[in-house]
Motif scaffolding. Structure first.
Motif, PDB file in Angstrom:
ATOM      1  N   ARG A   1      -8.651   9.356  -5.953  1.00 22.31           N
ATOM      2  CA  ARG A   1      -9.287   8.080  -6.460  1.00 22.31           C
ATOM      3  C   ARG A   1      -9.752   7.318  -5.111  1.00 22.31           C
ATOM      4  O   ARG A   1     -10.753   6.305  -5.426  1.00 22.31           O
ATOM      5  CB  ARG A   1      -8.088   7.549  -7.098  1.00 22.31           C
ATOM      6  N   GLN A   2      -8.769   7.404  -4.137  1.00 23.39           N
ATOM      7  CA  GLN A   2      -8.898   6.518  -2.875  1.00 23.39           C
ATOM      8  C   GLN A   2     -10.483   6.805  -2.534  1.00 23.39           C
ATOM      9  O   GLN A   2     -11.130   5.913  -1.947  1.00 23.39           O
ATOM     10  CB  GLN A   2      -7.945   6.721  -2.017  1.00 23.39           C
TER      11      GLN A   2
ATOM     12  N   GLU B   1       0.092  14.615  -7.453  1.00 28.59           N
ATOM     13  CA  GLU B   1      -0.351  13.220  -7.373  1.00 28.59           C
ATOM     14  C   GLU B   1      -0.845  12.714  -6.314  1.00 28.59           C
ATOM     15  O   GLU B   1      -1.919  11.851  -6.088  1.00 28.59           O
ATOM     16  CB  GLU B   1       1.063  12.568  -7.806  1.00 28.59           C
TER      17      GLU B   1
ATOM     18  N   LYS C   1      -4.332  10.938  -6.063  1.00 28.58           N
ATOM     19  CA  LYS C   1      -4.638   9.512  -5.363  1.00 28.58           C
ATOM     20  C   LYS C   1      -5.664   9.656  -4.372  1.00 28.58           C
ATOM     21  O   LYS C   1      -6.351   8.445  -4.176  1.00 28.58           O
ATOM     22  CB  LYS C   1      -3.238   8.955  -4.981  1.00 28.58           C
TER      23      LYS C   1
END
Length: 157
Positions: free
Chosen positions: A135-136, A128, A132
């Motif tokens: 995505r960041q 996860e 993330k």
């Protein structure tokens, strides 16, 4: 004449004397044989007494040996009893240790299960987090791109 008839004649006397001498010789032979038998019996008696003394001595030695062996047997029986007692004690200690090992094994298995669960959670959270972070990173790239565009538009104005 009557005396002559009633008295034995010389040949009869001589015959009787020969018979007596023969009987005396036979008796002497019998006496000699009896003496030999007595000597043999004495010898046999002496041999039997010697054998009896020897057997009694051996019997005494065997009785002494039996006493020694009996004493040794008692000592060995005592040692066996001590060893059996020690073995029983060790068995009980070993059984107790086995119980402790089983309990520790159960705890290890429980902790291994917990560790497995924690590792799975960690891997899941790591996945996860990577998602993330990715995505960041995409968001930063987008922000940089938008800021660049914004600055281009401001300059163009």
């Amino acid at each position: 004449q009557k005396d002559k008839e009633s008295s034995p004649t010389i040949p009869k006397l001589a015959s009787a004397l020969v018979k007596l001498k023969a009987r005396e010789m036979n008796l002497s032979k019998e006496k000699l044989n009896l003496k030999k038998q007595i000597i043999d019996l004495q010898r046999n008696k002496n041999d039997a007494q010697y054998d009896l003394k020897k057997a009694l001595k051996e019997n005494t030695e065997l009785n002494e040996r039996v006493l020694i062996l009996s004493s040794e047997k008692d000592a060995l029986n005592e040692e066996v009893s001590e060893l059996e007692s020690n073995l029983q004690t060790r068995f009980l200690v070993t059984q107790s240790k086995d119980d402790e090992i089983q309990q520790l094994h159960a705890k290890i298995m429980a902790k291994t299960g917990i560790l497995f669960d924690l590792r799975q959670q960690n891997e899941s959270m790591s996945s996860e987090l990577k998602i993330k972070e990715a995505r960041q990173e995409d968001d930063r790239a987008l922000i940089d791109c938008l800021q660049s565009e914004n600055e281009s538009l401001k300059e163009a104005e």
